[in-house]
Motif scaffolding. Structure first.
Motif, PDB file in Angstrom:
ATOM      1  N   UNK A   1       0.771  -1.281   0.061  1.00  0.00           N
ATOM      2  CA  UNK A   1       0.066   0.048   0.054  1.00  0.00           C
ATOM      3  C   UNK A   1       0.776   1.257   0.012  1.00  0.00           C
ATOM      4  N   UNK A   2       2.188   0.991   0.042  1.00  0.00           N
ATOM      5  CA  UNK A   2       3.135   2.193   0.050  1.00  0.00           C
ATOM      6  C   UNK A   2       3.865   2.319  -1.311  1.00  0.00           C
ATOM      7  N   UNK A   3       4.065   3.389  -1.666  1.00  0.00           N
ATOM      8  CA  UNK A   3       5.225   3.754  -2.648  1.00  0.00           C
ATOM      9  C   UNK A   3       5.991   4.811  -2.472  1.00  0.00           C
ATOM     10  N   UNK A   4       7.379   4.378  -2.823  1.00  0.00           N
ATOM     11  CA  UNK A   4       8.226   5.218  -2.678  1.00  0.00           C
ATOM     12  C   UNK A   4       8.121   6.696  -3.664  1.00  0.00           C
ATOM     13  N   UNK A   5       8.400   7.776  -3.273  1.00  0.00           N
ATOM     14  CA  UNK A   5       8.490   8.830  -4.139  1.00  0.00           C
ATOM     15  C   UNK A   5       9.414   9.973  -3.684  1.00  0.00           C
ATOM     16  N   UNK A   6      10.700   9.565  -3.717  1.00  0.00           N
ATOM     17  CA  UNK A   6      11.993  10.353  -3.043  1.00  0.00           C
ATOM     18  C   UNK A   6      11.677  11.755  -3.786  1.00  0.00           C
ATOM     19  N   UNK A   7      11.897  12.810  -2.793  1.00  0.00           N
ATOM     20  CA  UNK A   7      12.052  14.150  -3.337  1.00  0.00           C
ATOM     21  C   UNK A   7      13.530  14.353  -3.871  1.00  0.00           C
ATOM     22  N   UNK A   8      13.615  15.234  -4.538  1.00  0.00           N
ATOM     23  CA  UNK A   8      15.258  16.006  -4.842  1.00  0.00           C
ATOM     24  C   UNK A   8      15.748  16.513  -3.773  1.00  0.00           C
ATOM     25  N   UNK A   9      16.973  16.291  -3.570  1.00  0.00           N
ATOM     26  CA  UNK A   9      17.640  16.495  -2.575  1.00  0.00           C
ATOM     27  C   UNK A   9      17.754  18.364  -2.680  1.00  0.00           C
ATOM     28  N   UNK A  10      17.753  18.776  -1.332  1.00  0.00           N
ATOM     29  CA  UNK A  10      17.282  20.312  -1.236  1.00  0.00           C
ATOM     30  C   UNK A  10      18.667  20.948  -0.810  1.00  0.00           C
ATOM     31  N   UNK A  11      18.821  22.057  -0.952  1.00  0.00           N
ATOM     32  CA  UNK A  11      20.022  22.784  -0.308  1.00  0.00           C
ATOM     33  C   UNK A  11      19.853  22.859   1.217  1.00  0.00           C
ATOM     34  N   UNK A  12      20.933  22.284   1.537  1.00  0.00           N
ATOM     35  CA  UNK A  12      20.810  21.990   3.052  1.00  0.00           C
ATOM     36  C   UNK A  12      21.097  23.456   3.908  1.00  0.00           C
ATOM     37  N   UNK A  13      20.852  23.428   5.187  1.00  0.00           N
ATOM     38  CA  UNK A  13      19.612  22.605   5.778  1.00  0.00           C
ATOM     39  C   UNK A  13      18.086  23.040   5.025  1.00  0.00           C
ATOM     40  N   UNK A  14      17.535  21.723   5.081  1.00  0.00           N
ATOM     41  CA  UNK A  14      16.141  22.025   4.504  1.00  0.00           C
ATOM     42  C   UNK A  14      15.070  21.338   5.579  1.00  0.00           C
ATOM     43  N   UNK A  15      15.134  22.065   6.717  1.00  0.00           N
ATOM     44  CA  UNK A  15      13.834  21.747   7.636  1.00  0.00           C
ATOM     45  C   UNK A  15      12.498  22.340   7.212  1.00  0.00           C
ATOM     46  N   UNK A  16      11.691  21.680   6.559  1.00  0.00           N
ATOM     47  CA  UNK A  16      10.549  22.263   6.279  1.00  0.00           C
ATOM     48  C   UNK A  16       9.790  23.063   7.299  1.00  0.00           C
ATOM     49  N   UNK A  17       9.691  24.380   7.108  1.00  0.00           N
ATOM     50  CA  UNK A  17       8.931  25.278   8.160  1.00  0.00           C
ATOM     51  C   UNK A  17       7.581  25.307   7.793  1.00  0.00           C
ATOM     52  N   UNK A  18       7.010  24.706   6.832  1.00  0.00           N
ATOM     53  CA  UNK A  18       5.469  24.772   6.402  1.00  0.00           C
ATOM     54  C   UNK A  18       5.295  24.266   5.378  1.00  0.00           C
ATOM     55  N   UNK A  19       4.039  23.703   5.006  1.00  0.00           N
ATOM     56  CA  UNK A  19       3.720  22.987   3.638  1.00  0.00           C
ATOM     57  C   UNK A  19       2.267  23.342   3.762  1.00  0.00           C
ATOM     58  N   UNK A  20       1.683  23.404   2.597  1.00  0.00           N
ATOM     59  CA  UNK A  20       0.274  23.746   2.369  1.00  0.00           C
ATOM     60  C   UNK A  20      -0.180  23.158   0.828  1.00  0.00           C
ATOM     61  N   UNK A  21      -1.467  22.699   0.874  1.00  0.00           N
ATOM     62  CA  UNK A  21      -2.081  22.403  -0.344  1.00  0.00           C
ATOM     63  C   UNK A  21      -2.548  23.550  -1.318  1.00  0.00           C
ATOM     64  N   UNK A  22      -2.272  23.512  -2.451  1.00  0.00           N
ATOM     65  CA  UNK A  22      -2.301  24.496  -3.281  1.00  0.00           C
ATOM     66  C   UNK A  22      -3.809  24.333  -3.991  1.00  0.00           C
ATOM     67  N   UNK A  23      -4.425  25.419  -4.548  1.00  0.00           N
ATOM     68  CA  UNK A  23      -5.697  25.346  -5.454  1.00  0.00           C
ATOM     69  C   UNK A  23      -5.657  24.139  -6.251  1.00  0.00           C
ATOM     70  N   UNK A  24      -4.419  23.875  -7.026  1.00  0.00           N
ATOM     71  CA  UNK A  24      -4.506  23.115  -8.018  1.00  0.00           C
ATOM     72  C   UNK A  24      -4.375  21.371  -7.495  1.00  0.00           C
ATOM     73  N   UNK A  25      -4.094  21.346  -6.227  1.00  0.00           N
ATOM     74  CA  UNK A  25      -4.360  19.824  -5.565  1.00  0.00           C
ATOM     75  C   UNK A  25      -2.660  19.493  -5.161  1.00  0.00           C
ATOM     76  N   UNK A  26      -1.640  20.253  -5.681  1.00  0.00           N
ATOM     77  CA  UNK A  26      -0.454  20.013  -5.277  1.00  0.00           C
ATOM     78  C   UNK A  26      -0.121  20.630  -3.953  1.00  0.00           C
ATOM     79  N   UNK A  27       1.035  19.992  -3.530  1.00  0.00           N
ATOM     80  CA  UNK A  27       1.645  20.430  -2.114  1.00  0.00           C
ATOM     81  C   UNK A  27       2.961  21.363  -2.291  1.00  0.00           C
ATOM     82  N   UNK A  28       2.738  22.197  -1.677  1.00  0.00           N
ATOM     83  CA  UNK A  28       4.103  23.160  -1.671  1.00  0.00           C
ATOM     84  C   UNK A  28       4.815  22.963  -0.398  1.00  0.00           C
ATOM     85  N   UNK A  29       6.016  22.856  -0.526  1.00  0.00           N
ATOM     86  CA  UNK A  29       7.005  22.641   0.866  1.00  0.00           C
ATOM     87  C   UNK A  29       7.937  23.706   1.074  1.00  0.00           C
ATOM     88  N   UNK A  30       7.832  24.307   2.085  1.00  0.00           N
ATOM     89  CA  UNK A  30       8.896  25.506   2.435  1.00  0.00           C
ATOM     90  C   UNK A  30       9.865  25.136   3.178  1.00  0.00           C
TER      91      UNK A  30
END
Length: 473
Positions: free
Chosen positions: A162-191
Motif C-alpha cells: 500500500x506504500x510507494x516510494x516517491x523520493x524528493x530531490x535533494x534540497x539545499x542544506x539545511x532543509x527543515x520544512x518550516x511549513x507546507x500547504x495544499x495549493x488550489x491545483x491540488x499540489x503540495x508546496x513545501x517551504x
C-alpha cells in the motif's frame, strides 16, 4: 522550539541516551517509570563535544545555536536508541500494547470510538498531507537536505504494497520544512528553512496527479501565508498556548476550544471532524519529554488518551492510543471518516521491534464513534467541474431518506495543529428530487478557500458517508 524546551535541552548534558540508568523523577515530583536497560552515562564534557561535532554550521545559521544543539541531541539520542537490542524495544511495545488494551476495554465504541489498526510505515511521518487523490503523503527531511517520501494508499490496505516510494530531490542544506500547504491545483508546496539561504530558502512542490516532485521558486518569491486566498483557520493560536487537556478541567470557549497554559499538552493534533466535533490526539509535556524526563520514551499515560469535544462544547476523555506521540506527530481525517495518527521519530524508534525491516514509522487508525452507530448514508456522484462561490450543484445519493446534512471538510495538509486552514462548512440542501440533492457552494472564498475539499453527507445522528472530492474554483 519553545524557550522552555531549549533551556531544558541544554541543561540535560549529563544524560544523552533516551533512558536513564534508573528511575527518573516525573514532572509532578513522583518517581517516573524504571528503565528497561541501563543507559551509558557520560561526563558533561563528553556530551558537549559529541553535540558540538553533530551540529553543522549551516544548521546553526538556519535555526540558531540553541535549536541546532537541541536537534543534534535528538539525532544522537535516536541513534543511541537504535543501537539497543530489538528485544528491548519489542518489550516496550508489548507493554504499551497490553496497557492500551486494558485501558480501552471500558470504552464503548458507539460512544467513544475505537482504535482498530496499528501497522508499520516506511517513513516516520514528520510531515503528512492528505492529497485529492485520496492518498496520504508522508515525508521527512534530514538536516543535510536529503529527504524521503512515500505515498500511502488506504484503498490498498496497510501492508507493504500500500506504500510507494516517491523520493524528493535533494534540497539545499539545511532543509527543515518550516511549513507546507495544499495549493488550489491540488499540489503540495513545501517551504524550506529561510534563515540559511540568501533567497529566503528553497521550496519543493509535489504533484499528486503525476506523483512527482519538482523544485519550486525560492521562498522570497512566494507568499508566506499558508492559506490559499488569504483565508486563515477557523480558530487557533500558536504553541505553546494550545491544546492543553481541555477535557480535564477547562470548558470550551464560544469561538473554539479553551486551553490553559498550565495544563501542559503541546505538540498535539486537534482535528475538526465531519460531524462538527473536535478530536485531540497525541501531545507531550515538552519537545521529546513525556513527563518522565527529557529524551525518555517512557510516557505519562495521559499523553496517550484522546480528548473528544461534542457539538455542544463539552469535552470528555476517550480511548488510549498505542504510542505516545509528541514533537512532529501528525493526524488527519481520511475520506472514509477514519483518523490516521503517525509521527514522532523518537517514540517510533524506541518502540520498533525490528529496525532492520525498513519500516521507520508506524500508523494507528482510530474509528470515531460515528462509525459504530449503524448504516451510513451513501454519496454516489458529485460534479467533476470546479464550483464557483455560491454555485448550486447536484449530487446523487442512493440513500436520500437518510441524508440530513451536507458538509465540506478541508483536508489536512500542514503540520500546524491549530492552523492548516482546517474547517468544516455546512452546505444548504435546497432541493430533493429522489436521489438527487441540490446543494449550494459556500458564498465566498473566505468561507472555503479555493482547492479540493471533502464532501460528506450525514444522517440525523451525524454519521457521515464516505466522502467524495469536490473542487472550489
Amino acid at each position: 522550539m519553545p524557550r522552555r524546551g531549549v533551556a531544558r535541552a541544554l541543561v540535560a548534558s549529563t544524560v544523552l541516551s533516551l533512558l536513564p540508568a534508573g528511575p527518573v523523577a516525573a514532572h509532578d515530583g513522583s518517581p517516573g517509570p524504571s528503565a528497561a536497560t541501563a543507559a551509558v552515562r557520560q561526563s558533561p564534557g563528553e556530551v558537549r563535544e559529541r553535540v558540538r561535532r553533530e551540529v553543522s554550521p549551516a544548521e546553526a545559521r538556519a535555526l540558531g545555536p540553541e535549536r541546532a544543539e537541541a536537534h543534534a541531541r535528538t539525532r544522537l539520542a535516536v541513534r543511541e536508541e537504535a543501537g539497543r537490542p530489538d528485544t528491548v524495544r519489542a518489550a516496550r511495545l508489548a507493554s504499551l500494547t497490553e496497557s492500551q488494551a486494558r485501558a480501552n476495554a471500558g470504552f464503548r465504541p458507539a460512544l467513544y470510538g475505537a482504535f482498530t489498526e496499528y501497522f508499520d510505515s516506511p517513513d516516520s511521518g514528520a510531515h503528512t498531507a492528505l492529497l485529492p487523490t485520496g492518498k496520504v503523503l508522508l515525508f521527512s527531511f534530514e538536516h543535510t537536505g536529503a529527504g524521503r517520501a512515500f505515498l500511502w494508499d488506504p484503498a490498498k490496505g496497510t501492508g507493504a504494497g500500500s506504500f510507494e516510494k516517491v523520493t524528493p530531490p535533494r534540497a539545499a542544506a539545511p532543509f527543515f520544512p518550516t511549513g507546507h500547504a495544499l495549493l488550489p491545483s491540488g499540489g503540495l508546496v513545501v517551504r524550506g528553512a529561510p534563515g540559511a539561504h540568501a533567497d529566503g530558502g528553497p521550496t519543493l512542490v509535489f504533484d499528486p496527479w503525476t506523483e512527482t516532485w519538482s523544485r519550486g521558486p525560492a521562498t522570497s518569491a512566494v507568499r508566506r501565508a499558508p492559506f490559499p486566498d488569504g483565508a486563515g483557520p477557523l480558530w487557533g493560536t500558536r504553541a505553546p498556548a494550545v491544546e492543553r487537556f481541555p477535557a480535564r478541567v477547562h470548558p470550551p470557549a464560544a469561538g473554539g476550544p479553551s486551553y490553559a497554559p498550565s495544563a501542559g499538552r503541546p505538540h498535539d493534533n486537534t482535528l475538526l471532524m465531519p460531524d462538527g466535533t473536535l478530536l485531540t490526539v497525541s501531545g507531550a509535556y515538552d519537545i521529546h519529554d513525556y513527563a518522565s524526563g527529557l529524551l525518555s520514551p517512557a510516557p505519562d499515560p495521559k499523553y496517550r488518551q484522546l480528548e473528544l469535544r461534542d457539538t455542544k462544547g463539552g469535552w470528555r476523555l476517550g480511548p488510549v492510543q498505542r504510542l505516545p506521540r509528541g514533537h512532529r506527530s501528525n493526524a488527519l481525517v481520511l475520506p472514509d471518516g477514519r483518523v490516521a495518527i503517525t509521527g514522532d521519530e523518537l517514540q517510533q524508534t524506541a518502540h520498533d521491534a525490528d529496525l532492520g525491516d525498513g519500516a521507520h514509522g508506524t500508523i494507528e487508525i482510530y474509528e470515531p464513534a460515528y462509525l459504530h452507530q449503524g448504516p451510513r448514508p451513501v454519496l454516489d456522484e458529485v460534479p467533476a467541474v470546479p464550483l464557483a462561490p455560491g454555485d448550486r450543484f447536484r449530487v446523487r445519493t442512493s440513500t436520500p431518506d437518510r441524508v440530513r446534512r451536507a458538509v465540506l471538510l478541508a483536508p489536512a495538509g500542514a503540520p500546524d495543529p491549530a492552523g492548516a486552514a482546517r474547517r468544516q462548512v455546512e452546505l444548504r440542501i435546497e432541493r430533493r428530487e429522489g436521489g438527487l440533492l441540490t446543494l449550494q457552494a459556500p458564498p465566498t472564498r473566505a468561507a472555503a478557500p479555493s482547492g479540493h475539499h471533502l464532501l460528506f453527507l450525514l444522517d440525523g445522528k451525524g454519521v457521515p458517508s464516505v466522502a467524495r472530492w469536490v473542487r472550489l474554483a
